[in-house]
Structure formats: C-alpha cells, structure tokens
Design an enzyme around this catalytic site. Structure first.
Site, short mmCIF file in Angstrom:
data_model
loop_
_atom_site.label_atom_id
_atom_site.label_comp_id
_atom_site.label_asym_id
_atom_site.label_seq_id
_atom_site.Cartn_x
_atom_site.Cartn_y
_atom_site.Cartn_z
N SER A 45 110.88 110.67 35.89
CA SER A 45 109.58 109.98 35.56
C SER A 45 109.68 109.18 33.90
O SER A 45 108.81 108.55 33.75
CB SER A 45 108.44 111.02 35.51
OG SER A 45 108.78 112.31 34.67
N GLU A 182 105.23 118.87 45.09
CA GLU A 182 104.23 118.11 44.43
C GLU A 182 103.33 117.50 45.41
O GLU A 182 103.67 117.02 46.68
CB GLU A 182 105.34 116.62 44.19
CG GLU A 182 104.36 115.86 43.17
CD GLU A 182 105.14 114.72 42.52
OE1 GLU A 182 106.39 114.96 42.21
OE2 GLU A 182 104.71 113.70 41.99
#
Ligand code: KIV
Length: 280
Positions: A45, A182
């Site tokens: 990320s 997720e």
C-alpha cells in the site's frame, strides 16, 4: 519483548486479539513499536499512500526492500512483515524463494506476506521450507484489482464464499502462520476464523477475526484520496499537520521564527575578526 510468529500462534490458542498497523519509515515504525502493536506490515500500500500511485501494481522489490530496512531499524518489539510486490512471486516458485530471501536479507523483515490461495500454495510451501514465515492474504487482494474489475467485497456469493474457505484451508496447510482477510463479509470471516488454527487478521472483515490491521494514514486521518467504509479515524492528524504547516509558513514569513532559542552563538571576538577580514 519482540513479537514473533509464536506470539501469533499462542494468541490464537489463548483467544488474545492481535493488532497490526502498516508503516513505511523508521520514525513511524518506532512510534508504532513503542505502542504495543504486535506487528508492522510494510505493505505494498506504500504504492498508494507514500508514492501516490493509483494501485499497488507498480511497486517494485527495490521499493519494498528500501522501506522494509527503514521499518526494521525502527521496530524493536513489533514483528516486521513485508509485502511481496506484484509479480515477485506469481511467476514461479524459484522467483518467490529468491525474492522472499531478499526481503529477509536486504529488507531485514521477520516474515513476508503474499496474496492468493491455492495458486500460490507451492510458493508458500517453498518459502516456509526455507525458514521464512509467510502471512497469507485472501479476499480483496489489491494486486488483482484489474482481474476483479475494481476494489469490491469478496465472498458474497455461495460459490465465491466456498472458494474463500477452500483457499483459507489451503494456505494454512501450505504453512502460512497467519492470514489477512480483506473486505470479506463479517459472518464469512468469522466462519473461516473458526475453521483455522492460525490467526486471521481482518481489514474490513468484521470483529470475528483474531486480529485487525489498518493502514496507519487511514486510521490517523492523513490520507483523504478515499476512505474505505472499514476505516475508523482514531485521530485527525492530517488537520493537525496542515495547521502546523500553516503556522510555520506564517512564522517564517513574518520573521517570528527562528528566535535566539533556535539559533547557535559565536564568540564576539571571533565574529568581529571575520567581519574585519572582509571589510571593503
Ligand atoms: O499493503 C497493505 O497495506 C495491505 C493491508 C491492507 C493488509 O496489504
């Protein structure tokens, strides 16, 4: 005390919740590690929140190694888990092994994370056999954003929910020590958690997981490009930073900063001699 993979497995056995946050630099890692957080993920990320890409696809091994080294230097107690970037492990078991080794040797990670289920189990087995702990990642796996056609909740249909269960069981069997889930419906994530002996770490997967992870810029209110539904902003550091930047800007421009307090002195005789030397 340094958290290890054993801490993770014991937490699962004892029903103790695990906390994880991302970090990408030394100073933040130090703050997180001193806060009792069990593990720091050097997430890919970083492509979004550090490098400003629209996805994680462009993140390289060099990016991950560079940031992992910085985080490892700052993390005394938290376990450091570093993401394997897109195409560093999907291509072959050999590539996966070589690149996981680089993240450990050059990036000083304590474990690696990779995305995927059955298709990457040969890679997980090989990496674990080499003595490198692997955290698996299922559900919305951002490296596959192009295959998913966007960032969407996973496991909503009976078929995809069953597939997720099968993949979770497969990565556990392959030797993963933990599993990130997720953007998975809460009840499905709870069910998967109940079926596994390794801990599940949820992000947008509800409270039934064994632990939670968030991107630190999201939970501190520092990243406003988009805020997913699963994020709670525990502070608004972004606003505090902007106010401080404005105060600094004003102070510099109106001559209020720096004052004598922030300046260094020199002996009067020394400076006078210098001035005399350069007199016209
Ligand atoms: O890269 C990352 O930050 C992640 C978390 C969102 C789990 O993979």
């Amino acid at each position: 005390m340094k958290n290890t993979v054993t801490t993770f497995l014991q937490a699962k056995q004892k029903g103790i919740k695990l906390s994880m946050l991302t970090a990408y630099d030394y100073s933040t890692a130090k703050l997180i590690s001193n806060s009792g957080i069990n593990a720091i993920l050097v997430g890919d990320s970083l492509g979004n929140v550090i490098l400003g890409y629209e996805d994680t696809v462009s993140v390289t091994m060099e990016d991950m190694i560079h940031h992992s080294r910085a985080v490892a230097r700052g993390s005394s107690d938290s376990l450091v888990v570093t993401d394997m970037p897109f195409m560093s492990y999907q291509t072959s078991v050999y590539d996966a092994l070589v690149n996981a080794g680089r993240l450990m040797k050059e990036g000083r990670a304590n474990a690696v994370k990779l995305e995927g289920g059955k298709s990457v189990c040969p890679q997980i087995e090989a990496i674990v056999s080499a003595g490198i702990p692997v955290m698996a990642h299922l559900g919305l796996t951002p490296q596959s954003v192009n295959a998913f056609g966007g960032y969407k909740i996973q496991g909503k249909t009976e078929q995809s929910a069953k597939q997720l269960v099968e993949n979770a069981l497969a990565v556990e069997k392959a030797g993963a020590f933990a599993l990130v889930l997720e953007c998975v419906p809460e009840k499905l994530a709870s069910f998967i958690t109940s079926k596994l002996s390794i801990p599940t770490i949820g992000i947008g997967a509800g409270s039934g997981c064994d632990g939670q992870i968030l991107v630190y810029q999201d939970m501190l209110g520092m990243f406003s490009d988009y805020v997913p539904k699963f994020v709670r902003q525990f502070s608004n550091v972004g606003e505090i930073m902007v106010q401080a930047f404005k105060d600094y800007d004003n102070s510099v421009k109106n001559g209020e900063f720096p004052t004598a307090e922030h300046s260094y002195s020199i002996d009067d005789e020394v400076i006078q001699n210098v001035i005399n030397e350069y007199k016209d």
